[in-house]
Design a protein around this motif. Structure first.
Motif, mmCIF file in Angstrom:
data_model
loop_
_atom_site.group_PDB
_atom_site.id
_atom_site.type_symbol
_atom_site.label_atom_id
_atom_site.label_comp_id
_atom_site.label_asym_id
_atom_site.label_seq_id
_atom_site.Cartn_x
_atom_site.Cartn_y
_atom_site.Cartn_z
ATOM 1 N N MET A 259 0.887 -1.506 -0.387
ATOM 2 C CA MET A 259 0.324 -0.126 -0.110
ATOM 3 C C MET A 259 0.950 1.274 0.077
ATOM 4 S SD MET A 259 -3.323 0.299 1.856
ATOM 5 C CE MET A 259 -3.740 0.507 3.321
ATOM 6 N N ALA A 260 0.881 2.123 -0.924
ATOM 7 C CA ALA A 260 1.341 3.310 -0.640
ATOM 8 C C ALA A 260 1.232 4.758 0.052
ATOM 9 C CB ALA A 260 1.320 4.309 -2.370
ATOM 10 N N THR A 261 1.909 4.868 0.878
ATOM 11 C CA THR A 261 2.137 5.659 1.783
ATOM 12 C C THR A 261 1.238 7.567 0.672
ATOM 13 O OG1 THR A 261 4.133 7.311 1.723
ATOM 14 C CG2 THR A 261 3.569 5.006 3.142
ATOM 15 N N PRO A 262 0.724 7.998 1.762
ATOM 16 C CA PRO A 262 0.420 9.278 1.528
ATOM 17 C C PRO A 262 1.164 10.525 0.940
ATOM 18 C CG PRO A 262 -0.823 8.675 3.516
ATOM 19 C CD PRO A 262 -0.160 7.950 3.268
ATOM 20 N N VAL A 263 1.494 10.760 0.232
ATOM 21 C CA VAL A 263 1.766 12.296 -0.015
ATOM 22 C C VAL A 263 1.485 13.381 0.412
ATOM 23 C CG1 VAL A 263 3.460 13.596 -1.748
ATOM 24 C CG2 VAL A 263 3.216 11.117 -2.170
ATOM 25 N N ALA A 264 2.387 14.405 1.552
ATOM 26 C CA ALA A 264 1.796 15.015 2.141
ATOM 27 C C ALA A 264 1.693 16.689 0.639
ATOM 28 C CB ALA A 264 2.975 15.622 2.559
ATOM 29 N N PRO A 265 0.787 17.809 0.569
ATOM 30 C CA PRO A 265 0.715 17.828 -0.615
ATOM 31 C C PRO A 265 1.631 19.330 -0.605
ATOM 32 C CG PRO A 265 -1.027 18.530 0.746
ATOM 33 C CD PRO A 265 -0.599 17.786 1.426
ATOM 34 N N GLN A 266 2.086 20.002 -1.071
ATOM 35 C CA GLN A 266 3.453 20.642 -0.964
ATOM 36 C C GLN A 266 2.922 22.222 -1.056
ATOM 37 O OE1 GLN A 266 6.368 21.094 -1.346
ATOM 38 N NE2 GLN A 266 6.698 18.486 -1.773
ATOM 39 N N PRO A 267 2.889 23.522 -0.444
ATOM 40 C CA PRO A 267 3.057 24.981 -0.396
ATOM 41 C C PRO A 267 2.585 25.068 -1.196
ATOM 42 C CG PRO A 267 4.888 24.068 0.711
ATOM 43 C CD PRO A 267 4.625 23.681 0.193
ATOM 44 N N SER A 268 2.050 25.915 -1.750
ATOM 45 C CA SER A 268 1.916 26.954 -3.249
ATOM 46 C C SER A 268 2.879 27.446 -3.194
ATOM 47 C CB SER A 268 0.384 27.389 -2.851
ATOM 48 O OG SER A 268 0.376 28.405 -2.342
ATOM 49 N N PHE A 269 2.989 28.449 -3.873
ATOM 50 C CA PHE A 269 3.572 29.220 -4.036
ATOM 51 C C PHE A 269 3.816 30.785 -3.053
ATOM 52 C CE2 PHE A 269 5.523 33.056 -6.365
ATOM 53 C CZ PHE A 269 7.592 32.444 -6.248
ATOM 54 N N PRO A 270 2.657 31.850 -3.498
ATOM 55 C CA PRO A 270 2.547 32.387 -2.685
ATOM 56 C C PRO A 270 2.896 32.240 -1.088
ATOM 57 C CG PRO A 270 0.913 32.718 -3.884
ATOM 58 C CD PRO A 270 1.047 31.112 -3.948
ATOM 59 N N ALA A 271 2.394 30.998 -0.805
ATOM 60 C CA ALA A 271 2.930 30.259 0.962
ATOM 61 C C ALA A 271 4.059 30.109 0.560
ATOM 62 C CB ALA A 271 1.981 28.826 0.831
ATOM 63 N N LYS A 272 4.522 29.994 -0.022
ATOM 64 C CA LYS A 272 6.633 29.445 0.044
ATOM 65 C C LYS A 272 7.060 30.877 0.422
ATOM 66 C CE LYS A 272 7.200 25.512 -2.252
ATOM 67 N NZ LYS A 272 7.783 24.615 -3.219
ATOM 68 N N VAL A 273 6.307 32.194 -0.890
ATOM 69 C CA VAL A 273 6.579 33.302 -0.205
ATOM 70 C C VAL A 273 6.761 34.022 1.192
ATOM 71 C CG1 VAL A 273 7.045 35.695 -1.371
ATOM 72 C CG2 VAL A 273 6.720 33.560 -3.132
ATOM 73 N N THR A 274 5.245 33.453 1.196
ATOM 74 C CA THR A 274 5.639 34.533 3.068
ATOM 75 C C THR A 274 5.657 33.863 3.835
ATOM 76 O OG1 THR A 274 2.541 34.554 2.285
ATOM 77 C CG2 THR A 274 3.079 34.639 4.502
ATOM 78 N N ARG A 275 6.011 32.294 3.827
ATOM 79 C CA ARG A 275 6.681 31.964 4.651
ATOM 80 C C ARG A 275 8.401 32.051 4.902
ATOM 81 N NH1 ARG A 275 6.750 30.766 10.067
ATOM 82 N NH2 ARG A 275 8.750 29.245 10.268
ATOM 83 N N PHE A 276 9.203 32.770 3.525
ATOM 84 C CA PHE A 276 10.401 33.014 3.392
ATOM 85 C C PHE A 276 10.264 34.621 4.198
ATOM 86 C CE2 PHE A 276 13.394 35.472 1.347
ATOM 87 C CZ PHE A 276 14.118 35.068 1.366
#
Length: 76
Positions: free
Chosen positions: A1-18
């Motif tokens: 059984m495959a393990t679920p992959v966590a969704p990647q954050p969106s580009f605006p979310a990455k920029v905000t986090r940075f």
């Protein structure tokens, strides 16, 4: 059984986090006071002038050895 992959954050979310990470890091920086800044600046200027003098002396010595000395020895 495959393990679920966590969704990647969106580009605006990455920029905000940075942006938030950079802001938090800049608050931790200790900036030099005026006396430390002047001291470091003077040391750098003296170092650059000394290095320039060494390079100029090496240039003159190599110019003599590689250009003028052979001309003197060969009689040109």
């Amino acid at each position: 059984m495959a393990t679920p992959v966590a969704p990647q954050p969106s580009f605006p979310a990455k920029v905000t986090r940075f942006y938030h990470d950079v802001t938090a890091e800049m608050k931790r920086v200790t900036w030099p006071d005026r006396a430390q800044l002047q001291d470091a600046t003077i040391k750098i200027i003296v170092f650059v002038l000394a290095l320039g003098a060494v390079i100029a002396l090496l240039d003159l010595a190599l110019q003599f050895v590689l250009v003028q000395l052979p001309a003197l020895l060969l009689g040109r």
